[in-house]
Design a protein around this motif. Sequence first.
Motif, PDB file in Angstrom:
ATOM      1  N   GLU A 177     113.214  -4.817 105.649  1.00  0.00           N
ATOM      2  CA  GLU A 177     113.218  -3.445 105.125  1.00  0.00           C
ATOM      3  C   GLU A 177     114.128  -3.438 103.907  1.00  0.00           C
ATOM      4  N   VAL A 178     113.634  -2.886 102.813  1.00  0.00           N
ATOM      5  CA  VAL A 178     114.391  -2.848 101.564  1.00  0.00           C
ATOM      6  C   VAL A 178     114.488  -1.402 101.107  1.00  0.00           C
ATOM      7  N   GLN A 179     115.689  -1.008 100.686  1.00  0.00           N
ATOM      8  CA  GLN A 179     115.873   0.309 100.078  1.00  0.00           C
ATOM      9  C   GLN A 179     117.042   0.231  99.110  1.00  0.00           C
ATOM     10  N   THR A 180     117.118   1.207  98.235  1.00  0.00           N
ATOM     11  CA  THR A 180     118.251   1.240  97.318  1.00  0.00           C
ATOM     12  C   THR A 180     119.502   1.573  98.117  1.00  0.00           C
ATOM     13  N   CYS A 198     117.717  -3.909  87.264  1.00  0.00           N
ATOM     14  CA  CYS A 198     117.309  -3.578  88.625  1.00  0.00           C
ATOM     15  C   CYS A 198     118.286  -2.577  89.236  1.00  0.00           C
ATOM     16  N   THR A 199     117.768  -1.732  90.082  1.00  0.00           N
ATOM     17  CA  THR A 199     118.596  -0.853  90.891  1.00  0.00           C
ATOM     18  C   THR A 199     119.317  -1.707  91.923  1.00  0.00           C
ATOM     19  N   ASP A 200     120.413  -1.201  92.480  1.00  0.00           N
ATOM     20  CA  ASP A 200     121.142  -1.931  93.524  1.00  0.00           C
ATOM     21  C   ASP A 200     120.430  -1.688  94.855  1.00  0.00           C
ATOM     22  N   TYR A 201     120.093  -2.769  95.549  1.00  0.00           N
ATOM     23  CA  TYR A 201     119.338  -2.686  96.790  1.00  0.00           C
ATOM     24  C   TYR A 201     120.128  -3.213  97.981  1.00  0.00           C
ATOM     25  N   ARG A 202     119.674  -2.817  99.163  1.00  0.00           N
ATOM     26  CA  ARG A 202     120.170  -3.376 100.418  1.00  0.00           C
ATOM     27  C   ARG A 202     118.953  -3.717 101.261  1.00  0.00           C
ATOM     28  N   VAL A 203     119.139  -4.687 102.147  1.00  0.00           N
ATOM     29  CA  VAL A 203     118.039  -5.120 103.009  1.00  0.00           C
ATOM     30  C   VAL A 203     118.514  -5.189 104.449  1.00  0.00           C
ATOM     31  N   ARG A 204     117.557  -5.102 105.340  1.00  0.00           N
ATOM     32  CA  ARG A 204     117.832  -5.427 106.734  1.00  0.00           C
ATOM     33  C   ARG A 204     116.589  -6.076 107.304  1.00  0.00           C
ATOM     34  N   PHE A 240     126.535  12.836 108.165  1.00  0.00           N
ATOM     35  CA  PHE A 240     125.719  12.302 107.074  1.00  0.00           C
ATOM     36  C   PHE A 240     126.004  10.809 106.958  1.00  0.00           C
ATOM     37  N   PRO A 241     124.974   9.976 106.843  1.00  0.00           N
ATOM     38  CA  PRO A 241     125.215   8.540 106.679  1.00  0.00           C
ATOM     39  C   PRO A 241     126.059   8.262 105.435  1.00  0.00           C
ATOM     40  N   ALA A 242     126.972   7.332 105.545  1.00  0.00           N
ATOM     41  CA  ALA A 242     127.831   6.973 104.415  1.00  0.00           C
ATOM     42  C   ALA A 242     126.998   6.573 103.200  1.00  0.00           C
ATOM     43  N   SER A 243     125.853   5.940 103.458  1.00  0.00           N
ATOM     44  CA  SER A 243     125.019   5.426 102.373  1.00  0.00           C
ATOM     45  C   SER A 243     124.460   6.507 101.454  1.00  0.00           C
TER      46      SER A 243
END
Length: 166
Positions: free
Chosen positions: A22-25, A59-65, A124-127
Amino acid sequence: ETLSSLRKENPGKICPNPTDIEVQTVTGQSLAAAGEVIYKADTTSGFICRNEDQTDKQCTDYRVRFSCPPSYCGFGACWTQWFDRDDPSGTGDWETLSSLRAAYPNKICKTPMYIEAVVVGTNFPASITGEVFHIFNPTEGFVCRKTDQKDKKCLDYKVRFGCCCD
């Protein structure tokens, strides 16, 4: 966010054979909504966005799981209670794993696999707060430093850890 780099940064935290990615900014926007050209996003390589492929060359900064087969973590993740050891006074909000273990002995598993952080009071999620985090991982915990913020303030956060269920 290559799988090999993520494995080095998070030893023992990613299963040997992920079943999905799963990828999101970092602000929580979906990959599709971000609308960028993606070089790779799979369970063998991880995620790669190349600046050279973007019209604005950035590129935008992304995170994955990664999703893992149920057998990797027994019956799945079990979550600790929420911890709020520190308030955002002084230099920021410091919810480090070592300080939480000292304050709450035997309440956090030996090897946390996940961490969640939310704003106290609103959940609210920290993200999605827009704040920059100095530390935000299950091996070290969570730190919001005032010096990293544009307004020199941090919200008050609480954290919990996900552990493999026995």
